[in-house]
Design an enzyme around this catalytic site. Structure first.
Site, short mmCIF file in Angstrom:
data_model
loop_
_atom_site.label_atom_id
_atom_site.label_comp_id
_atom_site.label_asym_id
_atom_site.label_seq_id
_atom_site.Cartn_x
_atom_site.Cartn_y
_atom_site.Cartn_z
N LEU A 1 0.89 -1.16 0.03
CA LEU A 1 -0.03 -0.23 0.06
C LEU A 1 0.87 1.31 -0.05
O LEU A 1 0.53 2.11 0.56
CB LEU A 1 -0.76 -0.06 1.31
CG LEU A 1 -2.02 -1.08 1.25
CD1 LEU A 1 -3.03 -1.03 2.69
CD2 LEU A 1 -2.92 -1.03 0.17
N CYS A 2 2.02 1.32 -0.72
CA CYS A 2 2.72 2.48 -1.02
C CYS A 2 2.97 2.79 -2.51
O CYS A 2 4.27 3.17 -2.71
CB CYS A 2 4.21 2.14 -0.04
SG CYS A 2 4.99 0.68 -0.26
N GLY A 3 2.07 2.52 -3.14
CA GLY A 3 2.04 2.90 -4.59
C GLY A 3 3.19 2.13 -5.62
O GLY A 3 3.34 0.68 -5.07
#
Length: 324
Positions: free
Chosen positions: A87-89
């Site tokens: 969930l950090c691109g």
């Protein structure tokens, strides 16, 4: 067209998701602030060590150690920094792609079994093992709790292998943190130490803000290094320090060069951690904005459906009264 109940269910679902992404964005923002503080606390040491090395090497042209001598490359070690969670691109995806390209290039050039991986982060470790790479050690705990001692241990292990000839080159793959909105994927030679490029590398970082705005992304374009100015307001060139080397040059360099290596590894770790939190903050902010837009569209659709249902009921009532 979906019913009013279905639309209300979607609105409730999107609202729940928005609360999660908004909370994760705030957590990432807080962690980014702590990571920036860690970098800021390290910078005075980095600046002073850079000054000592730069001045010493400028004054002593013949200064040289085994750690800055190039030699034919037969075996390579890659220290790759990623995160432990997602969930950090595209943070982890970019790191893994660069690792795979580098691994394939060295394997094609040097042959199979010529590259070993030191993964700092669970995501890159899992991918490297899945691809069948030669993985050395498990350093996932460093991402959650950056530790100078463990970085020194890794640097000493790599330095020992380099000195013994077990590896001929060590490279770092990580994200260099510039600002909350800008993290640069970097591939840097760790050993042998290229002092010229290391002392001239990009030191710019915006450690004052955790807001990813267009202005923060343009930070480097608007803020350049300040030139040295004397008391009269004139630009001056700093002079090299004069050194008296005791007991001898090899002894001094054997102390300075490992410290430089430890600093390079620890700096890469702090940069990677800060970049991870910044990337997650931006990703969660984007997700929250998308949820807001989706809620706006769903509310509009709900109001239209509700109005259409009311209109249909009124028409039925009017039509029934006319027939009667």
């Amino acid at each position: 067209m979906p019913s009013l109940k279905e639309i209300k269910g979607r609105i409730a679902s999107v609202n729940s998701t928005r609360k999660i992404t908004s909370a994760m964005k705030m957590v990432a923002s807080s962690k980014l602030h702590h990571a920036q503080v860690a970098i800021q606390n390290m910078l005075p040491y980095e600046t002073l060590l850079e000054h000592i090395l730069k001045s010493f090497l400028a004054a002593e042209a013949e200064a040289q150690t085994i750690f800055d001598q190039e030699r034919p490359v037969k075996r390579v070690a890659l220290v790759v920094f990623s995160s432990n969670s997602s969930l950090c691109g595209g943070f982890n995806a970019n790191i893994i792609k660069t690792m795979m390209r580098t691994y394939d290039a060295y394997t094609e050039q040097l042959g199979p079994g010529s590259v070993e991986i030191y993964p700092v982060g669970r995501k890159v470790a899992e991918k490297a093992r899945k691809l069948g790479y030669d993985v050395k050690g498990d350093y996932a705990s460093l991402v959650d709790h950056p530790n100078v001692r463990e970085c020194i241990d890794i640097a000493m292990e790599l330095g020992g292998k380099f000195a013994d000839g077990a590896v001929d080159r060590v490279e770092l793959i990580y994200h260099h943190f510039k600002s909350a909105g800008s993290q640069v994927l970097t591939r840097k030679q760790f050993l042998p130490i290229d002092l010229e490029s290391e002392l001239e590398r990009d030191h710019e970082r915006d450690l004052t803000s955790v807001i990813a705005t267009k202005e923060s992304q343009e930070y480097l374009k608007r803020n350049r290094r300040k030139k040295t100015v004397n008391a009269q307001g004139e630009e001056v060139e700093p002079l090299n320090d004069n050194f008296l080397v005791e007991p001898d040059m090899n002894t001094v360099l054997s102390q300075l060069m490992p410290k430089m290596a430890h600093l390079m590894l620890y700096t890469a770790l702090l940069d990677s951690v800060a970049s991870e939190h910044a990337a997650r903050m931006v990703a969660m902010q984007t997700a929250t904005d998308n949820a807001d837009e989706l809620l706006r569209q769903l509310n509009l659709q709900y109001n239209k459906s509700r109005q259409q249902a009311i209109t249909s009921e009124l028409l039925d009532i009017v039509g029934g009264s006319v027939n009667n």
